[in-house]
Design a protein around this motif. Structure first.
Motif, PDB file in Angstrom:
ATOM      1  N   GLY A   9     -13.631 -12.801 -30.903  1.00 42.91           N
ATOM      2  CA  GLY A   9     -12.194 -12.428 -30.667  1.00 42.91           C
ATOM      3  C   GLY A   9     -11.980 -11.285 -32.241  1.00 42.91           C
ATOM      4  O   GLY A   9     -11.415 -10.520 -32.163  1.00 42.91           O
ATOM      5  N   GLN A  10     -12.617 -12.109 -33.376  1.00 38.09           N
ATOM      6  CA  GLN A  10     -12.340 -11.389 -34.807  1.00 38.09           C
ATOM      7  C   GLN A  10     -13.174 -10.056 -34.450  1.00 38.09           C
ATOM      8  O   GLN A  10     -12.739  -9.062 -34.935  1.00 38.09           O
ATOM      9  CB  GLN A  10     -12.972 -12.384 -35.583  1.00 38.09           C
ATOM     10  CG  GLN A  10     -12.064 -13.520 -35.958  1.00 38.09           C
ATOM     11  CD  GLN A  10     -12.823 -14.536 -36.878  1.00 38.09           C
ATOM     12  OE1 GLN A  10     -14.144 -14.277 -37.183  1.00 38.09           O
ATOM     13  NE2 GLN A  10     -12.131 -15.597 -37.261  1.00 38.09           N
ATOM     14  N   LYS A  11     -14.161 -10.177 -34.013  1.00 40.31           N
ATOM     15  CA  LYS A  11     -15.006  -8.961 -33.949  1.00 40.31           C
ATOM     16  C   LYS A  11     -14.605  -7.809 -33.078  1.00 40.31           C
ATOM     17  O   LYS A  11     -14.153  -6.553 -33.472  1.00 40.31           O
ATOM     18  CB  LYS A  11     -16.397  -9.138 -33.406  1.00 40.31           C
ATOM     19  CG  LYS A  11     -17.164  -9.914 -34.351  1.00 40.31           C
ATOM     20  CD  LYS A  11     -18.612 -10.260 -33.529  1.00 40.31           C
ATOM     21  CE  LYS A  11     -19.215 -11.416 -34.504  1.00 40.31           C
ATOM     22  NZ  LYS A  11     -20.739 -10.644 -34.701  1.00 40.31           N
ATOM     23  N   ARG A  12     -13.962  -8.234 -31.815  1.00 43.46           N
ATOM     24  CA  ARG A  12     -13.148  -7.381 -31.114  1.00 43.46           C
ATOM     25  C   ARG A  12     -11.874  -6.726 -31.575  1.00 43.46           C
ATOM     26  O   ARG A  12     -11.679  -5.358 -31.416  1.00 43.46           O
ATOM     27  CB  ARG A  12     -12.841  -7.854 -29.770  1.00 43.46           C
ATOM     28  CG  ARG A  12     -12.107  -7.250 -28.674  1.00 43.46           C
ATOM     29  CD  ARG A  12     -11.787  -8.021 -27.501  1.00 43.46           C
ATOM     30  NE  ARG A  12     -11.190  -9.257 -27.555  1.00 43.46           N
ATOM     31  CZ  ARG A  12     -10.004  -9.509 -28.154  1.00 43.46           C
ATOM     32  NH1 ARG A  12      -9.235  -8.505 -28.035  1.00 43.46           N
ATOM     33  NH2 ARG A  12      -9.480 -10.796 -28.021  1.00 43.46           N
ATOM     34  N   ARG A  13     -11.197  -7.777 -32.242  1.00 44.47           N
ATOM     35  CA  ARG A  13      -9.756  -6.969 -32.932  1.00 44.47           C
ATOM     36  C   ARG A  13     -10.264  -6.117 -34.033  1.00 44.47           C
ATOM     37  O   ARG A  13      -9.650  -4.989 -34.094  1.00 44.47           O
ATOM     38  CB  ARG A  13      -9.151  -8.221 -33.416  1.00 44.47           C
ATOM     39  CG  ARG A  13      -8.391  -8.887 -32.311  1.00 44.47           C
ATOM     40  CD  ARG A  13      -7.122 -10.024 -33.282  1.00 44.47           C
ATOM     41  NE  ARG A  13      -7.863 -11.387 -33.512  1.00 44.47           N
ATOM     42  CZ  ARG A  13      -8.253 -12.342 -32.566  1.00 44.47           C
ATOM     43  NH1 ARG A  13      -7.582 -11.876 -31.324  1.00 44.47           N
ATOM     44  NH2 ARG A  13      -8.968 -13.051 -32.856  1.00 44.47           N
ATOM     45  N   ALA A  14     -11.247  -6.313 -34.816  1.00 43.89           N
ATOM     46  CA  ALA A  14     -11.593  -5.229 -35.931  1.00 43.89           C
ATOM     47  C   ALA A  14     -12.127  -4.051 -35.152  1.00 43.89           C
ATOM     48  O   ALA A  14     -11.669  -3.057 -35.582  1.00 43.89           O
ATOM     49  CB  ALA A  14     -12.791  -5.848 -36.493  1.00 43.89           C
ATOM     50  N   GLY A  15     -13.006  -4.199 -34.298  1.00 46.98           N
ATOM     51  CA  GLY A  15     -13.445  -2.940 -33.186  1.00 46.98           C
ATOM     52  C   GLY A  15     -12.463  -2.206 -32.693  1.00 46.98           C
ATOM     53  O   GLY A  15     -12.414  -0.995 -33.011  1.00 46.98           O
ATOM     54  N   GLU A  16     -11.575  -2.970 -32.085  1.00 48.49           N
ATOM     55  CA  GLU A  16     -10.456  -2.035 -31.542  1.00 48.49           C
ATOM     56  C   GLU A  16      -9.308  -1.402 -32.451  1.00 48.49           C
ATOM     57  O   GLU A  16      -9.128  -0.369 -32.183  1.00 48.49           O
ATOM     58  CB  GLU A  16      -9.470  -3.180 -30.572  1.00 48.49           C
ATOM     59  CG  GLU A  16     -10.082  -3.759 -29.445  1.00 48.49           C
ATOM     60  CD  GLU A  16      -9.484  -4.668 -28.670  1.00 48.49           C
ATOM     61  OE1 GLU A  16      -9.955  -5.090 -27.575  1.00 48.49           O
ATOM     62  OE2 GLU A  16      -8.498  -5.049 -29.130  1.00 48.49           O
TER      63      GLU A  16
END
Ligand code: 5RP
Length: 229
Positions: A9-16
Protein backbone atom coordinates in the motif's frame (compact mmCIF):
# COMPACT_ATOMS: atom_id res chain seq x y z
CA UNK A 1 20.51 -5.85 -2.33
CA UNK A 2 16.74 -5.51 -1.86
CA UNK A 3 15.81 -4.03 1.50
CA UNK A 4 13.02 -5.69 3.51
CA UNK A 5 10.16 -3.56 4.76
CA UNK A 6 7.51 -1.28 3.35
CA UNK A 7 4.01 -2.39 2.45
CA UNK A 8 2.43 -2.78 -0.96
CA UNK A 9 0.00 0.00 0.00
CA UNK A 10 2.81 2.45 0.83
CA UNK A 11 4.56 1.68 -2.46
CA UNK A 12 1.34 1.89 -4.47
CA UNK A 13 0.40 5.27 -2.98
CA UNK A 14 3.85 6.72 -3.75
CA UNK A 15 3.80 5.35 -7.30
CA UNK A 16 0.28 6.56 -8.01
CA UNK A 17 1.00 10.09 -6.78
CA UNK A 18 4.12 10.39 -8.94
CA UNK A 19 2.27 9.00 -11.98
CA UNK A 20 -0.43 11.63 -11.40
CA UNK A 21 2.25 14.33 -11.78
CA UNK A 22 3.06 13.31 -15.38
CA UNK A 23 1.76 15.95 -17.82
CA UNK A 24 0.07 15.16 -21.12
CA UNK A 25 2.57 14.79 -23.95
CA UNK A 26 5.52 14.02 -21.65
CA UNK A 27 8.39 11.64 -22.28
CA UNK A 28 8.87 9.63 -19.05
CA UNK A 29 11.80 7.54 -17.83
CA UNK A 30 10.58 4.38 -16.14
CA UNK A 31 12.64 3.08 -13.21
CA UNK A 32 12.87 -0.48 -11.96
CA UNK A 33 11.65 -2.26 -8.81
CA UNK A 34 8.37 -2.77 -7.01
CA UNK A 35 7.64 0.91 -6.26
CA UNK A 36 8.51 2.06 -9.79
CA UNK A 37 6.28 -0.80 -11.00
CA UNK A 38 3.36 0.73 -9.08
CA UNK A 39 4.03 4.02 -10.87
CA UNK A 40 4.17 2.28 -14.27
CA UNK A 41 0.83 0.54 -13.64
CA UNK A 42 -0.77 3.83 -12.55
CA UNK A 43 0.64 5.56 -15.63
CA UNK A 44 -0.82 2.75 -17.74
CA UNK A 45 -4.24 3.46 -16.23
CA UNK A 46 -3.89 7.11 -17.23
CA UNK A 47 -2.83 6.12 -20.76
CA UNK A 48 -5.95 3.93 -20.99
CA UNK A 49 -7.95 7.03 -20.07
CA UNK A 50 -6.40 9.08 -22.88
CA UNK A 51 -3.10 10.46 -21.56
CA UNK A 52 -0.50 10.77 -24.35
CA UNK A 53 2.98 9.84 -23.12
CA UNK A 54 6.05 8.06 -24.43
CA UNK A 55 8.37 6.19 -22.08
CA UNK A 56 12.03 5.20 -21.86
CA UNK A 57 12.42 1.96 -19.84
CA UNK A 58 15.50 1.28 -17.68
CA UNK A 59 15.39 -2.53 -17.61
CA UNK A 60 13.85 -5.67 -19.00
CA UNK A 61 11.33 -5.47 -16.12
CA UNK A 62 10.19 -1.90 -16.77
CA UNK A 63 10.01 -2.50 -20.53
CA UNK A 64 7.80 -5.52 -19.99
CA UNK A 65 5.52 -3.74 -17.50
CA UNK A 66 5.17 -0.77 -19.86
CA UNK A 67 4.25 -3.06 -22.75
CA UNK A 68 1.64 -4.81 -20.59
CA UNK A 69 0.21 -1.39 -19.72
CA UNK A 70 0.20 -0.30 -23.42
CA UNK A 71 2.57 2.61 -22.74
CA UNK A 72 4.38 3.55 -26.01
CA UNK A 73 8.14 3.06 -25.71
CA UNK A 74 11.01 5.09 -27.19
CA UNK A 75 14.78 5.20 -26.70
CA UNK A 76 17.11 8.03 -25.70
CA UNK A 77 17.93 8.32 -29.41
CA UNK A 78 14.30 9.19 -30.12
CA UNK A 79 13.51 11.60 -27.30
CA UNK A 80 14.80 13.27 -24.13
CA UNK A 81 12.78 12.44 -21.00
CA UNK A 82 10.93 15.37 -19.42
CA UNK A 83 10.96 13.45 -16.17
CA UNK A 84 11.92 10.06 -14.76
CA UNK A 85 10.16 8.13 -11.98
CA UNK A 86 12.34 5.70 -10.06
CA UNK A 87 12.62 3.83 -6.77
CA UNK A 88 15.50 3.68 -4.27
CA UNK A 89 16.86 1.33 -1.63
CA UNK A 90 17.87 3.97 0.92
CA UNK A 91 17.45 7.76 1.06
CA UNK A 92 19.26 10.29 3.25
CA UNK A 93 18.25 13.87 2.57
CA UNK A 94 17.88 13.67 -1.22
CA UNK A 95 20.84 11.32 -1.80
CA UNK A 96 20.20 7.68 -2.70
CA UNK A 97 21.59 4.20 -2.68
CA UNK A 98 20.13 2.31 -5.65
CA UNK A 99 20.77 -0.93 -7.48
CA UNK A 100 18.85 -3.48 -5.41
CA UNK A 101 17.49 -4.71 -8.72
CA UNK A 102 20.88 -4.34 -10.45
CA UNK A 103 19.40 -1.80 -12.89
CA UNK A 104 21.21 1.29 -11.59
CA UNK A 105 23.45 1.84 -14.64
CA UNK A 106 20.53 2.46 -16.99
CA UNK A 107 18.54 4.13 -14.22
CA UNK A 108 21.32 6.68 -13.70
CA UNK A 109 21.62 7.24 -17.44
CA UNK A 110 17.90 7.93 -17.87
CA UNK A 111 17.70 10.01 -14.66
CA UNK A 112 20.62 12.15 -15.83
CA UNK A 113 19.01 12.67 -19.24
CA UNK A 114 15.67 13.69 -17.69
CA UNK A 115 14.77 17.27 -16.79
CA UNK A 116 13.26 16.13 -13.47
CA UNK A 117 13.96 13.06 -11.34
CA UNK A 118 11.08 11.89 -9.12
CA UNK A 119 11.94 9.21 -6.55
CA UNK A 120 9.19 6.97 -5.17
CA UNK A 121 9.78 5.10 -1.92
CA UNK A 122 7.97 3.67 1.07
CA UNK A 123 8.81 5.32 4.38
CA UNK A 124 11.10 2.49 5.55
CA UNK A 125 13.70 3.64 3.00
CA UNK A 126 14.36 6.90 4.85
CA UNK A 127 17.58 7.12 6.88
CA UNK A 128 19.59 9.80 8.64
CA UNK A 129 22.76 8.76 6.83
CA UNK A 130 23.37 6.33 3.93
CA UNK A 131 24.70 3.06 5.34
CA UNK A 132 23.60 0.05 3.28
CA UNK A 133 25.98 -1.74 0.89
CA UNK A 134 26.50 0.13 -2.39
CA UNK A 135 25.76 -1.94 -5.53
CA UNK A 136 28.53 -1.60 -8.11
CA UNK A 137 28.14 -2.95 -11.66
CA UNK A 138 31.48 -4.28 -12.86
CA UNK A 139 32.87 -5.69 -16.11
CA UNK A 140 33.21 -9.45 -15.48
CA UNK A 141 36.96 -9.50 -16.20
CA UNK A 142 37.52 -6.59 -13.83
CA UNK A 143 36.09 -8.17 -10.66
CA UNK A 144 39.43 -9.03 -8.94
CA UNK A 145 40.91 -5.59 -9.65
CA UNK A 146 37.79 -3.72 -8.57
CA UNK A 147 37.51 -5.84 -5.40
CA UNK A 148 41.00 -4.88 -4.36
CA UNK A 149 40.55 -1.17 -5.17
CA UNK A 150 37.27 -1.10 -3.22
CA UNK A 151 39.11 -2.62 -0.27
CA UNK A 152 41.62 0.24 -0.47
CA UNK A 153 38.66 2.67 -0.24
CA UNK A 154 37.60 0.94 3.00
CA UNK A 155 34.87 -1.20 1.46
CA UNK A 156 34.00 -4.87 1.88
CA UNK A 157 32.71 -6.11 -1.48
CA UNK A 158 30.60 -9.24 -1.99
CA UNK A 159 29.79 -10.67 -5.41
CA UNK A 160 25.99 -10.73 -5.70
CA UNK A 161 24.77 -14.30 -6.06
CA UNK A 162 21.76 -15.19 -8.18
CA UNK A 163 18.67 -16.80 -6.71
CA UNK A 164 17.25 -19.74 -8.64
CA UNK A 165 20.42 -19.84 -10.78
CA UNK A 166 23.86 -21.11 -9.84
CA UNK A 167 26.53 -18.43 -9.84
CA UNK A 168 26.38 -14.64 -9.87
CA UNK A 169 23.70 -12.15 -10.87
CA UNK A 170 24.28 -11.03 -14.46
CA UNK A 171 22.86 -7.58 -15.21
CA UNK A 172 20.75 -6.62 -18.25
CA UNK A 173 24.07 -5.29 -19.64
CA UNK A 174 25.93 -8.60 -19.20
CA UNK A 175 27.99 -7.47 -16.21
CA UNK A 176 28.36 -8.58 -12.56
CA UNK A 177 27.47 -6.76 -9.31
CA UNK A 178 29.59 -6.23 -6.21
CA UNK A 179 27.63 -5.11 -3.14
CA UNK A 180 30.16 -3.11 -1.19
CA UNK A 181 29.66 -2.34 2.52
CA UNK A 182 31.31 0.87 3.72
CA UNK A 183 29.37 1.32 6.98
CA UNK A 184 28.03 4.82 7.38
CA UNK A 185 28.72 7.10 4.40
CA UNK A 186 29.10 10.66 5.76
CA UNK A 187 30.33 12.08 2.42
CA UNK A 188 28.48 10.29 -0.44
CA UNK A 189 29.92 12.60 -3.10
CA UNK A 190 33.54 11.83 -2.19
CA UNK A 191 32.85 8.10 -2.09
CA UNK A 192 31.00 8.28 -5.41
CA UNK A 193 34.01 9.99 -6.99
CA UNK A 194 36.36 7.35 -5.55
CA UNK A 195 34.34 4.41 -6.84
CA UNK A 196 33.77 5.98 -10.27
CA UNK A 197 37.52 6.39 -10.73
CA UNK A 198 38.19 2.63 -10.53
CA UNK A 199 38.80 1.08 -13.98
CA UNK A 200 36.29 -1.68 -14.72
CA UNK A 201 33.45 -0.05 -12.76
CA UNK A 202 30.52 0.42 -15.14
CA UNK A 203 28.31 2.29 -12.63
CA UNK A 204 27.72 2.52 -8.89
CA UNK A 205 24.48 2.94 -6.98
CA UNK A 206 25.21 6.24 -5.22
CA UNK A 207 22.89 8.88 -6.72
CA UNK A 208 24.12 12.13 -5.22
CA UNK A 209 22.35 15.48 -5.70
CA UNK A 210 20.19 14.09 -8.52
CA UNK A 211 16.73 13.95 -6.90
CA UNK A 212 14.25 16.74 -7.65
CA UNK A 213 11.35 15.38 -5.59
CA UNK A 214 10.72 12.53 -3.16
CA UNK A 215 7.35 10.79 -2.95
CA UNK A 216 7.26 8.94 0.37
CA UNK A 217 4.40 6.48 0.72
CA UNK A 218 3.03 6.07 4.25
CA UNK A 219 0.02 4.23 5.71
CA UNK A 220 -2.09 7.36 5.49
CA UNK A 221 -0.92 9.04 2.28
CA UNK A 222 2.11 10.43 0.47
CA UNK A 223 4.63 12.92 1.81
CA UNK A 224 5.92 14.91 -1.21
CA UNK A 225 9.27 16.60 -0.57
CA UNK A 226 10.82 18.95 -3.14
CA UNK A 227 14.61 19.19 -3.14
CA UNK A 228 16.01 22.68 -2.57
CA UNK A 229 16.95 24.30 -5.91
C1 5RP B 1 16.70 -1.23 -9.08
C2 5RP B 1 16.55 -0.18 -8.04
C3 5RP B 1 15.21 -0.08 -7.39
O1 5RP B 1 14.65 1.16 -7.70
C4 5RP B 1 15.39 -0.25 -5.91
O2 5RP B 1 15.95 -1.54 -5.66
C5 5RP B 1 14.07 -0.10 -5.14
O3 5RP B 1 13.22 -1.17 -5.42
P1 5RP B 1 11.87 -1.41 -4.62
O4 5RP B 1 10.95 -0.29 -4.98
O5 5RP B 1 11.38 -2.76 -5.11
O6 5RP B 1 12.20 -1.43 -3.15
O7 5RP B 1 17.43 0.58 -7.73
O8 5RP B 1 18.03 -1.30 -9.49
Amino acid sequence: MKQPGGTDGQKRRAGERAAAAVPDGAVVGLGTGSTAAAAIRALGDRVASGLAVRAVPTSYQSRRLAREASIPLVTLEDATPDLAIDGADQVAGFDLVKGGGAAHAREKLVATAADRYLVVIDETKLAGVLSIAVPIEVLPDAVPVVRSRLGALGGEPTLRAAERKDGPVVTDNGNLVLDCAFGEIPDPEALADGIAAIPGVVEHGLFVSMTDALYVGTDSGVDVRDAPK
